[in-house]
Design an enzyme around this catalytic site. Structure first.
Site, PDB file in Angstrom:
ATOM      1  N   GLY A 131       0.813  -1.224   0.000  1.00 25.33           N
ATOM      2  CA  GLY A 131       0.000   0.000   0.000  1.00 25.33           C
ATOM      3  C   GLY A 131       0.842   1.267   0.000  1.00 25.33           C
ATOM      4  O   GLY A 131       2.069   1.221  -0.054  1.00 25.33           O
ATOM      5  N   LEU A 132       0.130   2.375   0.097  1.00 24.59           N
ATOM      6  CA  LEU A 132       0.821   3.668   0.108  1.00 24.59           C
ATOM      7  C   LEU A 132       1.217   3.969   1.551  1.00 24.59           C
ATOM      8  O   LEU A 132       0.695   4.871   2.190  1.00 24.59           O
ATOM      9  CB  LEU A 132      -0.128   4.741  -0.441  1.00 24.59           C
ATOM     10  N   HIS A 133       2.159   3.164   2.056  1.00 23.57           N
ATOM     11  CA  HIS A 133       2.511   3.296   3.476  1.00 23.57           C
ATOM     12  C   HIS A 133       3.503   4.451   3.680  1.00 23.57           C
ATOM     13  O   HIS A 133       3.752   5.248   2.769  1.00 23.57           O
ATOM     14  CB  HIS A 133       3.034   1.969   4.029  1.00 23.57           C
ATOM     15  N   ALA A 134       4.030   4.527   4.878  1.00 25.75           N
ATOM     16  CA  ALA A 134       4.785   5.728   5.267  1.00 25.75           C
ATOM     17  C   ALA A 134       5.886   6.120   4.280  1.00 25.75           C
ATOM     18  O   ALA A 134       6.001   7.289   3.921  1.00 25.75           O
ATOM     19  CB  ALA A 134       5.372   5.531   6.658  1.00 25.75           C
TER      20      ALA A 134
END
Lengths: 89, 574
Positions: free
Chosen positions: A13-16
């Protein structure tokens, strides 16, 4: 104003980290940057805004850019999504 | 090493000598609680300023940490924290809460970040939940910084301060308490905190890394500011040894203080002047005890920051206090020299502040500030005729001197129109700290009343070494042959035009360098008061012939190594 739909291709996903890359790159452009996802609008230059989308793999979102360098900004940001933010091999 | 004892031995870089023994006091680790207090409309401005200041402070700390970190993961975490601080939405919301909801800055930060924390925690996505922890950390730290002005650190006389880094404002507070020693994780040789601890004679060790689980408040600790040892929970043997050394150190200082009473004359009777570098009123008593002849460099940044909008009356009071204490001696007052490493509350941070908008450049752009300071100085001058000198910092062009003198003339005319009495002939001199001034010294000497060489900045600008950068700190060496040659050039220019010359940089505080400067004919040196007795001891016990011999040989050397060799041999001979 230019807009385009993109899909998150990063498996986690579009994580940190990708969020951080996205914000950093977007902040380099003068144009206003809004991300639209399930009816939410967030400022694409806001790290906390982008993170709170908690966008997972396969999420669809719309990128909206408006400003003097909108074309170039859009191309660059779309390329980031395409390249999975250059983080997965 | 010592399994029987539970002492912890740490090492760091020794920057201010002496032995300090006392209980640990850790600074900046407690988080502050905030309440939804409403603020008055007239407090809004202050709270917005606090928001900007705290944000800038944290940003600069984090950026340094990030740049110094070797672990990519640590860099990423720090980068995320930096982005949180820079987040335009966070900024907007916090500002809105202060301006429209009239919440205190601390609570505005707290509630803004909490909104994000809750969103992340309720997202149902693991990584987002994990990141919420980081936002909590930055929230607490940010609130701590914001509340710092109101929060009194519980430290008392005799404590050993442990801190990551001490910002200038806090260092000022610490300087008002007699702490036993300071241990910092970061900091450079010439950072504000280090300079101040040297000046106040507080043992200080920097670049020390400690485990926060092992080092606790109140533990006994020994700090050796000579070799950089920090011993936590020392055993009796160590304690006895260091207590004895501390006694010896103190008696050595007492011994050297005897020199303070001596006349300022070389062994052969040639006069010289050792003056004090001063920034705080707290330092003034040391002028007498350490035998300084007046003040060669009065820094005015801190005092001006403490005034309300550089109020002339408050400035006059400070300058009068200083002039009163120094009896008949001269006091050289450097105009406001903010920028560079100084804490500047400016919204535009510069990529390279040392090459930026500072010193006379800033003063000429801010005529209100400059005029207020000049007005205060002229107003004070009436009661202390012939004792004041004005020193202009960071000059790099002749035009700046002309422009500054024009402003001084205007101030004098305005005071005259108001029938205020003042000394119209206060000497105006310049700091020689930019190589362009050295190259032009022969011309510039026609336009100024004196030169004062600032060796720290001159070294940094000549050698292209950022003195705050730990990586290249070894390259920062004022003994470089180029620096000695530049000093000589400046001295010759001053002699050609018959104007006085002094050195007020750190170089003057090293006895061997001071001896060399004296040999070169520069007999007016300004330094931290604590260095004066030792320098005096060396100058009093040598003849001019010996000093000239030393400086001649130093000026012949082409390499740093040769110069260091000369000095170390010279010290041994002494």
């Amino acid at each position: 104003m230019v807009r385009k739909k993109v899909v998150v291709k990063n498996e986690s996903g579009l994580h940190a980290r990708p969020a951080s890359v996205l914000v950093k790159v977007a902040s380099g452009f003068e144009s206003e940057f809004t991300i639209k996802m399930y009816g939410y609008h967030v400022n694409g230059k806001s790290i906390l805004g982008v993170m709170t989308l908690a966008a997972e793999f396969g999420s669809e979102m719309e990128l909206i850019l408006e400003g003097s360098d909108e074309e170039k900004a859009l191309d660059t940001i779309v390329e980031l999504f395409e390249s999975k933010f250059k983080e997965e091999n | 090493m010592n399994p029987g004892s539970n002492s912890i031995d740490l090492t760091g870089k020794a920057v201010s000598s002496g032995i300090g023994i006392g209980p640990v006091t850790i600074i900046n680790t407690k988080s502050t609680t905030v309440r939804p207090d409403k603020i008055d409309p007239d407090e809004v401005k202050t709270h917005l300023q606090k928001l900007r200041d705290s944000r800038n402070l944290l940003l600069s700390e984090y950026e340094i940490l990030r740049d110094e970190s070797h672990l990519q993961s640590a860099k990423d975490i720090l980068e995320a924290q930096i982005q949180t601080l820079k987040d335009p939405e966070v900024k907007k919301r916090v500002q809105y809460k202060i301006e429209s909801e009239r919440l205190s800055v601390g609570y505005a930060i707290f509630s803004t970040l909490n909104e994000y924390i809750q969103l992340l925690e309720s997202s149902g996505v693991q990584w987002a939940n994990d990141r919420a922890v980081d936002i909590v950390a930055i929230r607490d730290e940010w609130i701590d910084v914001v509340s710092e002005n109101r929060r009194e650190f519980s430290m008392s006389k005799g404590d050993v301060i442990f801190a990551e880094e001490i910002p200038p404002a806090l260092m000022v507070k610490i300087s008002r308490i007699k702490v036993a020693a300071i241990v910092m994780e970061k900091g450079g040789d010439t950072s504000h905190a280090v300079i101040l601890s040297q000046s106040l004679g507080i043992p200080c060790v920097i670049n020390t890394h400690w485990n926060r689980y092992q080092v606790k408040e109140g533990m006994l600790v020994i700090v050796d500011g000579l070799d950089g040892h920090v011993i936590i929970n020392p055993d009796d043997q160590q304690l006895t040894k260091y207590k004895k050394r501390r006694e010896q150190d103190l008696s050595r200082v007492k011994e050297s203080l005897k020199w303070a009473k001596k006349e300022h004359l070389t062994k052969c009777g040639k006069p010289y002047f050792l003056r004090a570098n001063v920034e705080f009123l707290e330092e003034l008593p040391k002028i007498a005890t350490h035998g300084a002849k007046g003040i060669g460099l009065l820094r005015t940044e801190t005092v001006l920051f403490e005034t309300t909008e550089f109020d002339v009356k408050e400035q006059v009071e400070f300058y009068s206090n200083v002039l009163k204490t120094t009896e008949q001696e001269s006091v050289t007052i450097r105009l406001f020299d903010a920028g560079g490493d100084k804490l500047i509350n400016d919204k535009n941070s510069e990529a390279n502040p040392f090459l930026g908008w500072r010193g006379v450049r800033m003063l000429l752009d801010e005529p209100q500030l400059l005029k207020k300071q000049l007005e205060a100085l002229y107003r004070v001058s009436e009661d202390y005729k012939g004792r004041l000198k004005i020193l202009v910092p960071m000059v790099s062009r002749l035009e700046e001197i002309r422009a500054l003198k024009k402003v001084a003339k205007e101030v004098r005319a305005e005071l005259k129109a108001k029938n205020v009495k003042f000394d119209p002939s206060i000497p105006i001199g310049i700091m020689v700290e930019v190589p362009s001034v050295v190259m032009m010294a022969n011309k510039i000497a026609e336009y100024v009343d004196f030169f004062s060489i600032g060796t720290n900045d001159l070294t940094q600008y000549t050698l292209a070494v950022d003195r705050g950068n730990e990586k290249i700190s070894a390259l920062f060496d004022s003994y470089h042959p180029a620096i000695w040659r530049m000093i000589k050039m400046t001295k010759e220019a001053a002699d050609n035009h018959n104007i006085p010359i002094s050195v007020c940089g750190e170089m003057a505080s090293k006895p061997e360098a001071a001896a060399c400067l004296m040999g070169m004919g520069i007999n007016d040196l300004s330094m931290n008061t604590s260095a004066i007795p030792n320098v005096k001891a060396v100058l009093c016990s040598h003849t001019m012939k010996e000093l000239i011999e030393l400086s001649d040989r130093v000026l012949e050397e082409d390499e740093l190594k040769g110069i260091h060799n000369l000095f170390s041999k010279w010290k041994i001979k002494d």
